[in-house]
Structure formats: C-alpha cells, structure tokens
Design an enzyme around this catalytic site. Structure first.
Site, PDB file in Angstrom:
ATOM      1  N   HIS A 122       0.698  -1.166   0.122  1.00 25.48           N
ATOM      2  CA  HIS A 122      -0.014  -0.023  -0.044  1.00 25.48           C
ATOM      3  C   HIS A 122       0.840   1.194  -0.146  1.00 25.48           C
ATOM      4  CE1 HIS A 122      -3.944  -1.728   2.126  1.00 25.48           C
ATOM      5  NE2 HIS A 122      -4.160  -1.287   0.928  1.00 25.48           N
TER       6      HIS A 122
ATOM      7  N   CYS B 135      -2.480   2.959   9.036  1.00 24.63           N
ATOM      8  CA  CYS B 135      -3.543   1.842   8.439  1.00 24.63           C
ATOM      9  C   CYS B 135      -4.621   2.152   9.404  1.00 24.63           C
ATOM     10  CB  CYS B 135      -2.903   0.658   8.470  1.00 24.63           C
ATOM     11  SG  CYS B 135      -1.692   0.246   7.375  1.00 24.63           S
TER      12      CYS B 135
HETATM   13  N1  ARG Z   1      -3.974  -6.990   6.599  1.00 25.67           N
HETATM   14  C1  ARG Z   1      -4.387  -5.712   5.753  1.00 25.67           C
HETATM   15  C2  ARG Z   1      -4.535  -5.759   4.385  1.00 25.67           C
HETATM   16  O1  ARG Z   1      -3.561  -6.641   3.744  1.00 25.67           O
HETATM   17  C3  ARG Z   1      -3.433  -4.813   6.397  1.00 25.67           C
HETATM   18  C4  ARG Z   1      -4.101  -3.414   5.616  1.00 25.67           C
HETATM   19  C5  ARG Z   1      -3.121  -2.173   5.986  1.00 25.67           C
HETATM   20  N2  ARG Z   1      -3.643  -1.077   5.791  1.00 25.67           N
HETATM   21  C6  ARG Z   1      -3.089   0.105   5.411  1.00 25.67           C
HETATM   22  N3  ARG Z   1      -3.682   1.164   5.080  1.00 25.67           N
HETATM   23  N4  ARG Z   1      -1.753  -0.061   4.778  1.00 25.67           N
HETATM   24  O2  ARG Z   1      -5.325  -5.292   3.581  1.00 25.67           O
END
Ligand code: ARG
Length: 276
Positions: free
Chosen positions: A169, A269
C-alpha cells in the site's frame, strides 16, 4: 526550516480491534493463524487513540463487525476530501464487506458515499498532499480507480507504481509530513526503492525536499505514520527515522502497534482522516 512547526487539529475515524486477528494471508507480513494477543492489541490501539486525543485531535469510532478481522485498518475504507467520501472496493474478497460497514457509518454521520467501480483501498493507496492526490498502484488500487478519483474530486491524481510486495500500500512506503494547508510547503517522507524508477523520478520532481527513508525505516512501519504538521505519530521501532524528523523540527510521538504489524498494518492503517 521554520522555528516551530504548527499542528492542525484533525478529525479521525477509527475502529476498535475487537475482532482483530490474522486468519488469512493477503500480504507478505501475514501468516495464516498467527497468534495475536488480543489484550496487547487492544492496549496498543487504545494508546494510539489516547495519543491523538492528548494532541488535540477528534476521534470518532465505527462499530467493529465480527468476522472482519482487518476492519481495524480504517484507512482503507475511504478517501475523504472537503467532506466528500470516495468509498472502497477491496482487492481481497475477505475484506469486501468492510466497505458496507464503513459506508453505513459515513451515511449515518451525514456523508454521501461514492462507490468505486474498480479496486480501491482508500487512504491505503490515496494520499492527498498539496495540490495533488498521490495514488499507489501495483498491488491493490487500480489505475482505473485513480482516474475515477480524479474525476470525482477534480484534483490532479498522480499515479505511482509500487514494486515491493512488503510495501503493498502507498501508506507503507510514504507519508505526508505537511499537507501544505495554510500556505505551508507540502512535504513527504518516502522510501524510494518501494517505487518503480519512473515513479521515483516523479516523487523527486514534486518533492525535492522530501525526507528519504531507508528499508529499515520502512520495515519498522516508520512510513505508516501520521503527522499533524508538528507531531509525528510513529512506530518506536523506526528510531533512526524519528531522529531525522526531529532534526527537521518535527516532534515524534512514539506509539507501538507491533501486534498489528503481524497483519501488515501500523499507525496510519488504523487511521482514516475526515477532511472537511
Ligand atoms: N491485512 C490488511 C491488508 O492486507 C492490512 C491493511 C493495512 N492498511 C493499510 N492502510 N496499509 O489489507
């Protein structure tokens, strides 16, 4: 460097980790059926909320839904600019129902919600800064979604290609130090190697004064930080980066979310910003 960095109060939306767990693996940090210590996770999350409130920020909460273990990662639910909500459409089927839960919260709070047509994971990949929205792609949010974001908000949306699966991300590879409000210089911190060569060049052109992070900083979730323009809520594991930010006049506020790192998430996150 200004003598004193001025914070701007924010409104955040968060989701208590009541049902947080690692039950599936959709990024390289996750191992199916990793034990999560629920009390530790809750305590860490509460410390983040306390830190936000202690620094003058408003925190709203959305009710967590059983069976949605990643719902704590509120950033992925939307991008909100000038009170307009661009919702989410998750890549992983396991997370898709989160969009509806957040949409319900936004509607109850008086916002209309635009539903994206293609995969789009909110502030996880969409980062407003200065006159732009920086938009990550490569693992989750699609280029089609970037176009939709630009059309919806009318804000130039700059696509950036992520190339390292650990930094899947945009908000794991880059964060905004100063969003450029009130005539201040917009600035960011990023880890260049998380981006394709062309995207690196784009960032260097747009932000010649950016703070450059290392792989160690990024692996410690140091790029998954939240800044209010003065205080930087940051993982204590990203010590070197925190030191560099302090030398730039920012005030690091360490908050450890190590239980959430098991799911590939950190401070940012867990935080959705509601920009009015
Ligand atoms: N386990 C989640 C996923 O893989 C974590 C999300 C983390 N969020 C972020 N904004 N980076 O989607």
């Amino acid at each position: 460097m200004p003598d004193s960095r001025v914070p701007r109060p924010r409104r955040f939306l968060v989701c208590e980790p009541r049902h947080f767990a690692v039950q599936y693996a959709i990024n390289p940090w996750m191992r199916e059926d990793t034990e999560v210590d629920p009390d530790l996770a809750r305590g860490q999350w509460e410390a983040l909320i306390r830190a936000y409130r202690a620094h003058g920020h408003t925190v709203d909460t959305v009710e967590p839904v059983a069976g949605l273990p990643d719902m704590v990662f509120a950033a992925n639910s939307a991008l909100v600019l000038a009170g307009r909500v661009f919702g989410s459409f998750f890549h992983a089927p396991q997370r898709r129902a989160e969009s509806v839960a957040y949409e319900t919260w936004f509607k109850t709070a008086g916002f209309d919600v635009h539903r994206p047509e293609s995969v789009c994971e909110g502030e996880g990949d969409l980062v407003p800064v200065g006159r732009y929205v920086l938009a990550g792609t490569g693992f989750r949010t699609t280029v089609d979604a970037h176009r939709e974001v630009q059309e919806f908000f009318g804000v130039p949306t700059i696509g950036l290609r992520l190339v390292d699966p650990y930094f899947y991300h945009l908000d794991t590879a880059l964060f905004v130090l100063d969003d450029g409000h009130d005539g201040r210089e917009a600035n960011i911190v990023y880890y260049p190697q998380a981006f394709s060569p062309g995207s690196r060049e784009v960032l260097a052109r747009l932000f010649p004064d950016a703070v450059i992070a290392t792989r160690e900083d990024a692996a410690a979730f140091g790029l998954n930080s939240v800044s209010d323009g003065r205080h930087v809520f940051i993982s204590p594991r990203a010590e070197a980066l925190a030191g560099r930010l302090a030398r730039h006049g920012y005030v690091p506020v360490p908050v450890d979310l190590s239980e959430f790192h098991k799911a590939g998430g950190g401070i940012k996150c867990c935080t959705q910003e509601i920009r009015s």
